[in-house]
Design a protein around this motif. Structure first.
Motif: not given
Length: 301
Positions: A166-169, A206-208, A283-287
């Motif tokens: 639930y933390e991301p939410l 996505f943990r950051t 090129g890299i992803t936003e993550i």
């Protein structure tokens, strides 16, 4: 541990997570102040702040994707795929755990008038999850999930075990309110495909979740990220820095993330395109960009 302790019984095919009172008088409602902390976070949210939703559209989309991924992991572990995505996970992990009546009453007052119903369900789920977290050590809870995954996977684990779902939410709610679900998940500034349990399980984690990192990902326009590397330098050694190109209302902005932890104008992309410098840009992803930003923030702490 406080309040309750967990134990495992039987074989992987049995019901593997049981809760027992640690001492007389202790029960499923015994917990520390974690539920109250979640309640206060929910109480502080301005659910009608449309400007915040648009300002934080990028980070909110990433946070919702990460919630969907984590919730899919818990749903798969406890064979609750039909309840995914917006559900009370504790109901499947430890249904005997209940939110204390006084906290539940205050929570319902906070949720009055909020829509959709699935949003209210996740808020109740987040508070109830906090009750469980306050009663059981995280290591024990993750151990229960490991057994559940082993049970359903025939003894093989694939990928990481789910993190706190639930933390991301909660972070997403705090950065601009809720959502609506029709053909897409509408975050009032970003639109996401819901996907399936399977597709979300395979999504990149996505943990950051630090606030400075999330803020650095929010900007107007279409954004492409690049890692700065010397020509011939292995990608595995890490980028020298990151830059982004934003296209907003037909105008292009090139910006580098600096040691001052902010984006500043740069001409390095344009010079490289003209062949005037030796720094390569992959090129890299936003993550991936978020991971670099999080590391930069940690170095200055």
């Amino acid at each position: 541990m406080d309040g309750l302790h967990g134990r495992f019984t039987g074989s992987p095919s049995d019901d593997v997570f049981l809760m027992e009172p640690k001492a007389k008088g202790a029960g499923p409602e015994v917990a520390d102040d974690l539920p109250l902390r979640v309640l206060e976070r929910l109480r502080a949210i301005d659910w009608s702040d449309d400007s915040a939703a648009y300002e934080h559209a990028n980070s909110r989309a990433l946070l919702m994707r990460e919630y969907l991924r984590r919730a899919a992991g818990w749903a798969r572990a406890y064979r609750a795929e039909e309840s995914w995505p917006f559900f009370d996970i504790t109901e499947h992990v430890a249904p005997e755990v209940r939110t204390p009546s006084d906290v539940a009453a205050e929570l319902e007052a906070v949720l009055t008038g909020l829509a959709p119903s699935s949003l209210r369900k996740t808020c109740r789920g987040a508070v109830r999850w906090a009750v469980l977290r306050g009663a059981v050590r995280w290591a024990v809870l993750r151990g229960a999930v490991r057994w559940a995954v082993l049970r359903d996977a025939g003894g093989e684990l694939s990928g990481d075990l789910p993190d706190d779902p639930y933390e991301p939410l909660l972070l997403m709610y705090e950065r601009g309110g809720g959502y609506f679900v029709e053909e897409f998940i509408d975050l009032n500034g970003a639109m996401l495909r819901l996907g399936t349990v399977e597709s979300n399980l395979s999504a990149r984690p996505f943990r950051t979740l630090g606030p400075a990192t999330l803020d650095a990902l929010d900007a107007e326009g279409e954004i492409t990220y690049f890692a700065k590397n010397r020509e011939g330098r292995p990608r595995a050694s890490g980028p020298r820095g990151i830059v982004r190109r934003r296209v907003d209302d037909g105008r292009t902005y090139d910006e580098a993330f600096t040691r001052d932890l902010r984006w500043e104008p740069t001409d390095c992309l344009r010079l490289h395109e003209l062949g005037h410098n030796e720094t390569g840009h992959a090129g890299i992803t936003e993550i991936e960009a978020a991971a670099f930003i999080e590391l930069a923030v940690a170095r200055t702490a």
